[in-house]
Scaffold this active site. Sequence first.
Site, PDB file in Angstrom:
ATOM      1  N   ASN A 191       0.785  -1.142  -0.245  1.00 48.47           N
ATOM      2  CA  ASN A 191       0.025   0.031   0.193  1.00 48.47           C
ATOM      3  C   ASN A 191       1.072   1.303   0.167  1.00 48.47           C
ATOM      4  O   ASN A 191       0.099   2.530  -0.555  1.00 48.47           O
ATOM      5  CB  ASN A 191      -1.062   0.248   1.023  1.00 48.47           C
ATOM      6  CG  ASN A 191      -2.090  -0.896   1.538  1.00 48.47           C
ATOM      7  OD1 ASN A 191      -3.015  -0.862   0.134  1.00 48.47           O
ATOM      8  ND2 ASN A 191      -2.213  -2.187   2.395  1.00 48.47           N
ATOM      9  N   ARG A 207      -3.686   9.190  -0.638  1.00 47.38           N
ATOM     10  CA  ARG A 207      -4.471   9.019   0.269  1.00 47.38           C
ATOM     11  C   ARG A 207      -4.180   9.014   2.230  1.00 47.38           C
ATOM     12  O   ARG A 207      -3.333   9.283   1.704  1.00 47.38           O
ATOM     13  CB  ARG A 207      -5.484   8.046   0.348  1.00 47.38           C
ATOM     14  CG  ARG A 207      -6.207   7.328  -0.335  1.00 47.38           C
ATOM     15  CD  ARG A 207      -6.835   5.385  -0.196  1.00 47.38           C
ATOM     16  NE  ARG A 207      -7.311   5.802   1.056  1.00 47.38           N
ATOM     17  CZ  ARG A 207      -6.831   4.204   0.437  1.00 47.38           C
ATOM     18  NH1 ARG A 207      -6.877   3.278   0.072  1.00 47.38           N
ATOM     19  NH2 ARG A 207      -6.968   3.628   2.372  1.00 47.38           N
ATOM     20  N   TYR A 240       0.213   9.562   6.871  1.00 48.09           N
ATOM     21  CA  TYR A 240       1.685   9.660   5.910  1.00 48.09           C
ATOM     22  C   TYR A 240       2.045  10.652   5.445  1.00 48.09           C
ATOM     23  O   TYR A 240       3.340  10.826   4.363  1.00 48.09           O
ATOM     24  CB  TYR A 240       1.402   8.028   4.977  1.00 48.09           C
ATOM     25  CG  TYR A 240       1.145   7.448   5.529  1.00 48.09           C
ATOM     26  CD1 TYR A 240       1.421   6.528   6.815  1.00 48.09           C
ATOM     27  CD2 TYR A 240      -1.227   6.211   5.338  1.00 48.09           C
ATOM     28  CE1 TYR A 240       1.167   5.197   7.258  1.00 48.09           C
ATOM     29  CE2 TYR A 240      -1.167   5.091   6.257  1.00 48.09           C
ATOM     30  CZ  TYR A 240      -0.219   4.775   6.983  1.00 48.09           C
ATOM     31  OH  TYR A 240      -0.840   3.827   7.852  1.00 48.09           O
ATOM     32  N   HIS A 286       4.024  -5.973  11.112  1.00 48.43           N
ATOM     33  CA  HIS A 286       3.545  -6.702  12.725  1.00 48.43           C
ATOM     34  C   HIS A 286       3.067  -7.873  12.427  1.00 48.43           C
ATOM     35  O   HIS A 286       2.369  -8.526  12.940  1.00 48.43           O
ATOM     36  CB  HIS A 286       1.885  -5.387  12.920  1.00 48.43           C
ATOM     37  CG  HIS A 286       2.251  -4.343  12.678  1.00 48.43           C
ATOM     38  ND1 HIS A 286       3.331  -3.816  12.859  1.00 48.43           N
ATOM     39  CD2 HIS A 286       1.919  -3.388  11.693  1.00 48.43           C
ATOM     40  CE1 HIS A 286       3.215  -2.573  13.095  1.00 48.43           C
ATOM     41  NE2 HIS A 286       2.903  -2.577  11.786  1.00 48.43           N
ATOM     42  N   ASP A 307      12.670 -14.372   9.246  1.00 51.74           N
ATOM     43  CA  ASP A 307      13.322 -15.253   8.891  1.00 51.74           C
ATOM     44  C   ASP A 307      14.387 -14.400   7.228  1.00 51.74           C
ATOM     45  O   ASP A 307      15.922 -15.206   7.085  1.00 51.74           O
ATOM     46  CB  ASP A 307      12.713 -16.789   8.245  1.00 51.74           C
ATOM     47  CG  ASP A 307      12.008 -17.120   9.105  1.00 51.74           C
ATOM     48  OD1 ASP A 307      12.294 -16.586  11.061  1.00 51.74           O
ATOM     49  OD2 ASP A 307      10.803 -18.176   9.609  1.00 51.74           O
ATOM     50  N   LEU A 330       7.185   5.525   7.912  1.00 52.74           N
ATOM     51  CA  LEU A 330       6.129   7.033   8.354  1.00 52.74           C
ATOM     52  C   LEU A 330       5.899   7.526   9.773  1.00 52.74           C
ATOM     53  O   LEU A 330       6.068   8.883   9.945  1.00 52.74           O
ATOM     54  CB  LEU A 330       5.338   7.274   7.181  1.00 52.74           C
ATOM     55  CG  LEU A 330       6.145   7.086   5.807  1.00 52.74           C
ATOM     56  CD1 LEU A 330       4.948   5.960   4.506  1.00 52.74           C
ATOM     57  CD2 LEU A 330       6.791   8.420   5.177  1.00 52.74           C
ATOM     58  N   SER A 331       5.042   7.230   9.968  1.00 49.73           N
ATOM     59  CA  SER A 331       4.024   7.241  11.063  1.00 49.73           C
ATOM     60  C   SER A 331       5.150   6.459  12.295  1.00 49.73           C
ATOM     61  O   SER A 331       6.015   5.162  12.281  1.00 49.73           O
ATOM     62  CB  SER A 331       2.720   6.477  11.435  1.00 49.73           C
ATOM     63  OG  SER A 331       2.564   5.115  10.978  1.00 49.73           O
ATOM     64  N   ARG A 389      -0.168  -2.490  16.059  1.00 47.83           N
ATOM     65  CA  ARG A 389       0.776  -2.272  15.396  1.00 47.83           C
ATOM     66  C   ARG A 389       2.025  -2.019  16.495  1.00 47.83           C
ATOM     67  O   ARG A 389       3.052  -1.585  16.449  1.00 47.83           O
ATOM     68  CB  ARG A 389       0.442  -0.592  14.604  1.00 47.83           C
ATOM     69  CG  ARG A 389      -0.185  -0.479  13.811  1.00 47.83           C
ATOM     70  CD  ARG A 389      -0.998   0.687  13.243  1.00 47.83           C
ATOM     71  NE  ARG A 389      -2.254   0.851  12.555  1.00 47.83           N
ATOM     72  CZ  ARG A 389      -1.826   0.478  10.990  1.00 47.83           C
ATOM     73  NH1 ARG A 389      -0.967  -0.245  10.530  1.00 47.83           N
ATOM     74  NH2 ARG A 389      -3.482   0.854  10.446  1.00 47.83           N
TER      75      ARG A 389
HETATM   76  O1  CA2 Z   1       4.231   4.231   8.953  1.00 46.54           O
HETATM   77  C1  CA2 Z   1       4.321   3.675   8.252  1.00 46.54           C
HETATM   78  O2  CA2 Z   1       5.393   3.792   7.592  1.00 46.54           O
HETATM   79  C2  CA2 Z   1       3.831   2.106   7.958  1.00 46.54           C
HETATM   80  O3  CA2 Z   1       4.776   1.350   8.055  1.00 46.54           O
HETATM   81  C3  CA2 Z   1       2.721   1.966   7.177  1.00 46.54           C
HETATM   82  C4  CA2 Z   1       1.493   1.197   6.868  1.00 46.54           C
HETATM   83  C5  CA2 Z   1       1.402   0.351   8.338  1.00 46.54           C
HETATM   84  O4  CA2 Z   1       0.638  -0.530   8.244  1.00 46.54           O
HETATM   85  C6  CA2 Z   1       2.097   0.472   9.508  1.00 46.54           C
HETATM   86  O5  CA2 Z   1       1.408   0.127  11.273  1.00 46.54           O
HETATM   87  C7  CA2 Z   1       3.351   1.517   9.471  1.00 46.54           C
HETATM   88  C8  CA2 Z   1       0.446   1.406   6.305  1.00 46.54           C
HETATM   89  C9  CA2 Z   1       1.305   1.397   4.271  1.00 46.54           C
HETATM   90  C10 CA2 Z   1      -0.242   2.650   4.001  1.00 46.54           C
HETATM   91  O6  CA2 Z   1       0.485   2.934   3.624  1.00 46.54           O
HETATM   92  C11 CA2 Z   1      -0.455   4.315   2.541  1.00 46.54           C
HETATM   93  C12 CA2 Z   1      -0.141   5.206   2.118  1.00 46.54           C
HETATM   94  C13 CA2 Z   1      -1.347   5.703   1.626  1.00 46.54           C
HETATM   95  C14 CA2 Z   1      -2.829   5.188   2.109  1.00 46.54           C
HETATM   96  C15 CA2 Z   1      -3.078   4.909   2.146  1.00 46.54           C
HETATM   97  C16 CA2 Z   1      -1.799   3.606   2.653  1.00 46.54           C
END
Ligand code: CA2
Length: 146
Positions: free
Chosen positions: A13, A20, A25, A82, A89, A103-104, A113
């Site tokens: 994603n 989005r 993000y 997660h 591995d 990012l977050s 998470r």
């Molecule tokens: O904060 C991060 O970089 C994450 O790896 C982002 C993942 C999330 O599942 C992790 O817990 C933290 C989600 C990425 C989804 O990216 C999107 C970007 C724009 C719109 C929707 C989803």
Amino acid sequence: MSQKTIYVLNGPNLNLLGMREPEIYGRDTLADIESRCVALLEGTDFGLVFRQSNHEGQLVDWIQEARTEADALILNPAAYTHTSVALYDALKALSIPIIECHLSNPHARETFRHHSYVSLAANGVIAGFGAIGYELAIRAILSQVK
Ligand code: CA2
């Protein structure tokens, strides 16, 4: 000076970045982040391989490739952070520095998470600084990999 390579791998994603959920993000696209990483490495002896996949097996293949082709790995495994014992591995087989980058800040979000399989294999984690986190990860590598 011999050329070295940093792999930056991005999970599911993250191709939607900038399109989005900018409140979580940010507004940068993945292409914007790649450009900033390339710019940061200009004039160094490091090259960049920057990739994204929505598929766990593809990420495993690229991590295995990094065993022989990369001198350091920056990984944003996205949701696989997660869930994925397979990524863990694969990472355990690497002997190069591994930086987990988000990012977050997953620890300030839902409890599912809060656990990361990837952290168990990472040398360091950068989270919560948005797109700049990737640049911080590169700076960490530049200061540590000679
Ligand atoms: O904060 C991060 O970089 C994450 O790896 C982002 C993942 C999330 O599942 C992790 O817990 C933290 C989600 C990425 C989804 O990216 C999107 C970007 C724009 C719109 C929707 C989803």
